[in-house]
Design an enzyme around this catalytic site. Sequence first.
Site, PDB file in Angstrom:
ATOM      1  N   ASP A  40       0.812  -1.221   0.000  1.00  0.00           N
ATOM      2  CA  ASP A  40       0.000   0.000   0.000  1.00  0.00           C
ATOM      3  C   ASP A  40       0.844   1.269   0.000  1.00  0.00           C
ATOM      4  OD1 ASP A  40       0.828  -0.503   2.616  1.00  0.00           O
ATOM      5  OD2 ASP A  40      -1.110  -0.004   3.525  1.00  0.00           O
ATOM      6  N   GLY A 129      -4.763  -7.373  14.018  1.00  0.00           N
ATOM      7  CA  GLY A 129      -4.566  -6.964  12.639  1.00  0.00           C
ATOM      8  C   GLY A 129      -5.828  -7.023  11.807  1.00  0.00           C
ATOM      9  N   LEU A 130      -6.992  -6.918  12.446  1.00  0.00           N
ATOM     10  CA  LEU A 130      -8.272  -6.983  11.749  1.00  0.00           C
ATOM     11  C   LEU A 130      -8.940  -5.618  11.643  1.00  0.00           C
ATOM     12  CD1 LEU A 130      -9.703 -10.302  13.226  1.00  0.00           C
ATOM     13  CD2 LEU A 130      -8.306  -9.961  11.183  1.00  0.00           C
ATOM     14  N   SER A 131      -8.195  -4.565  11.933  1.00  0.00           N
ATOM     15  CA  SER A 131      -8.647  -3.176  11.740  1.00  0.00           C
ATOM     16  C   SER A 131      -9.856  -2.821  12.591  1.00  0.00           C
ATOM     17  CB  SER A 131      -8.935  -2.905  10.260  1.00  0.00           C
ATOM     18  OG  SER A 131      -7.770  -3.033   9.505  1.00  0.00           O
ATOM     19  N   GLU A 178      -7.427   9.328  11.073  1.00  0.00           N
ATOM     20  CA  GLU A 178      -6.431   8.471  11.718  1.00  0.00           C
ATOM     21  C   GLU A 178      -5.024   9.051  11.592  1.00  0.00           C
ATOM     22  OE1 GLU A 178      -5.775   3.800  12.485  1.00  0.00           O
ATOM     23  OE2 GLU A 178      -6.463   4.340  10.485  1.00  0.00           O
ATOM     24  N   ASP A 190      -7.695   0.111   5.179  1.00  0.00           N
ATOM     25  CA  ASP A 190      -8.554  -0.264   6.298  1.00  0.00           C
ATOM     26  C   ASP A 190      -9.923   0.393   6.192  1.00  0.00           C
ATOM     27  OD1 ASP A 190      -6.330  -1.601   7.109  1.00  0.00           O
ATOM     28  OD2 ASP A 190      -5.971  -0.413   8.903  1.00  0.00           O
TER      29      ASP A 190
END
Length: 409
Positions: A40, A129-131, A178, A190
Amino acid sequence: MTPAELEAAAARAFASEYGGRARIAARAPGRVELLGNHTDYNGGLVMAAAIDRHTAVVGRVWTEREGRVYAANFEGSARFPLAAIERGPVGTWPNYAKGVVWALQEALGVELTAGFEATIAGEVPLGAGLSSSASLQAAFAFFLLQAGVVPGGTVEQYVGEGSDAALMDLAMVLRRSENAFVGVSSGLLDQFSSLFGRADHALFLDCQSLEFARVPLGAPGPAIVVCDSKTSRKLADGMYNRRFAECNAVVDHFKARKGEDAVRLLRDVSLDELEDAWNDLDPTCRKRARHVLTENRRVEEGVAALRAGDLKRFGALISASHASSRDDFENSSAALDALIEVAEGAPGFLGGKLSGAGWAGCTVNLVEADEAEEFAEAVRHGYFRRQGVAPAVHVCRAADGASGRMLNG
């Protein structure tokens, strides 16, 4: 827990905290990265999926010009004026709620039309790590839209046909929340995933052009099984920055050769160009670049495989991604490799890889839906035998993105 059950739990917490009944509900999913590890920030290609683990926000409009928020998971509350939002201590949950309000008001150039009382309840595993943070942001934004306090904004703008441009604008606002308010450097994936998700679909995103697509996984699609190694993610922060610098060292080499206008990101370098310059590059940095560039190619092939209905090919690409992460990008670990090796021998396995930054945390696995529970049990037992630790295993499905609604009664 179903989304309706999660909303009901949040509504009960709201009544206990504030008295009275919540009138508005919104929810948004977490996400997993399927392909495109560390691509990204290099302007590359990514594939992800929203998953059926959600954050719910319920509440009501309030006459005072301030926000009041209660987090049921943490049993903590925050209160802040709309006209003067200040960031709290680094790493605390109220910053995410405040940041959404701050970023919306900044984007619009005006304040929200009214204050609000809200309760947050989540089931997205924290630190996996699953946002969970993006899930909270998207749910909170849809709560404010459903409440009618966003000037000129309604939920209808962000759902159904013709809404994708508005959704992308909202994803950019939430990313700014963010980055600029919370203070976490992150890409767009995300927030994009939590907003754009669709049941039984993967999501493709070109991080440079913002071209995207929803790609069918099948009807019904496979299970997406997340396996948490129960190892600390603290190491990832420093290593993430090091990998960022290693990729940029290769970019700088090609800028010197081709000019700054020709090369801005690693995405602007072809795999052939990398191979031609192989002997001129730092031995470590060139491996990092090879991972990113071959990962972009795997994403392209993954989209083609899914469009052809070839889940086995897609799963093989996911496993190839892990091998590249392990050998070239070196962001795996003994624990993550053990999880993948155990998964490879488990029922229904189609493919698996480390998820997110790497070095610790989770793997994500594509599994035949009718064998998902057997797969999960085999991984639990196999990983415990090898590592002496019981992993957390979450059997998920690709899910729809954020939504909002009025509550009855």
